[in-house]
Design an enzyme around this catalytic site. Structure first.
Site: not given
Length: 281
Positions: A74, A166, A215, A224, A227
């Protein structure tokens, strides 16, 4: 029963509970993450992050989603770890390495006049574009702007892994999207064997992208980091930006750059302490 001393932190609204595990381990981390993340009966967060010793880097980050599943990486959490270890005196370095399940990341801190961390730049590494390695159940070397049927509607999807998977789709109305209805269909689609994080993005101009994220294991979050990186890479592959842009998320803005020469993605953004406490579980 275990009593846990914790620090609540947020990066662009992506909030996690952070625990110093340099000397003491957390037992049953999966269940601990689920209980401590509960916004009614626990501390309340998008998940749990454990800061641990590493024999490969300066520190190791073990992280868990709010449903107790372990996550590879993350970006927002890694920035918060950077601020935590520096501002709490675990290191005096302003450039150091962090071991994650997605590999070793390099963090660079920008300090304010008081010597505290004002911003963190993370080398997020190279994006993975091969579908089987993301993973996406598709053939070929890339999965760019491809049609995918989700719950009876066709979406144009670009697949990117930033250490975690993703699916990025560009739409005209980000704010009006019913993400609670749409997100689960993406997350659990048969094309994504490890489930998927999904970014719904709108190009504002060549330097700005607005996005929302669903998520896996957490639902919609305010931000994110991986992301945002995946979205910038996808927008570049689709010819919508030039490889660098500000990503406007619900919790704040992240600056993302994909350096095509070294093929690394760099993320710069804030990290902040919220509060500290103890909880007995």
């Amino acid at each position: 029963m275990q009593t846990i001393r914790f620090t609540k932190m947020q990066g662009a609204g992506n909030d996690y509970v952070y625990v110093n595990c340099m000397e003491k381990k957390i037992e049953n981390a999966n269940e601990t993450a689920r209980r401590i993340s509960d916004r009614h009966f626990g501390v309340g967060s998008d998940g749990l992050v454990l800061i641990c010793p590493s024999d490969k880097a300066d520190f190791r980050m073990d992280m868990y989603n709010s449903d107790g599943t372990q996550a590879e990486m993350c970006g927002n959490a890694s920035r918060c770890v950077g601020k935590y270890v520096h501002d709490k005196g675990l290191t005096d370095k302003t450039v150091f390495t962090l071991e994650t399940l997605a590999g070793i990341k390099t963090l660079e801190l920008t300090l304010d006049e008081q010597g505290e961390t004002a911003a963190v730049r993370v080398n997020m590494g190279a994006p993975e574009l091969v579908p089987k390695k993301i993973p996406i159940d598709a053939e070929g070397d890339r999965f760019v702007d491809m049609p995918v049927d989700v719950d009876g509607k066709e979406w144009r999807i670009t697949g990117v892994s930033m250490g975690n998977p993703h699916a990025v789709t560009f739409i005209d109305d980000v704010d009006g999207l019913d993400i609670e209805k749409t997100g689960p269909g993406f997350e659990n689609h048969m094309m994504f064997p490890n489930r998927i994080n999904t970014e719904f993005a709108k190009i504002i101009d060549r330097d700005r992208i607005k996005m929302r994220v669903w998520e896996r294991g957490a639902g919609e979050t305010l931000a994110c980091g991986t992301g945002a990186c995946a979205t910038l890479v996808a927008a570049t592959l689709c010819g919508l930006v030039e490889g660098e842009a500000d990503l406007e998320l619900r919790g704040g803005t992240l600056h993302i750059k994909w350096d095509r020469e070294d093929n690394n993605v760099y993320m710069t953004g804030p990290a902040e302490f919220v509060f500290e406490g103890e909880i007995t579980l």
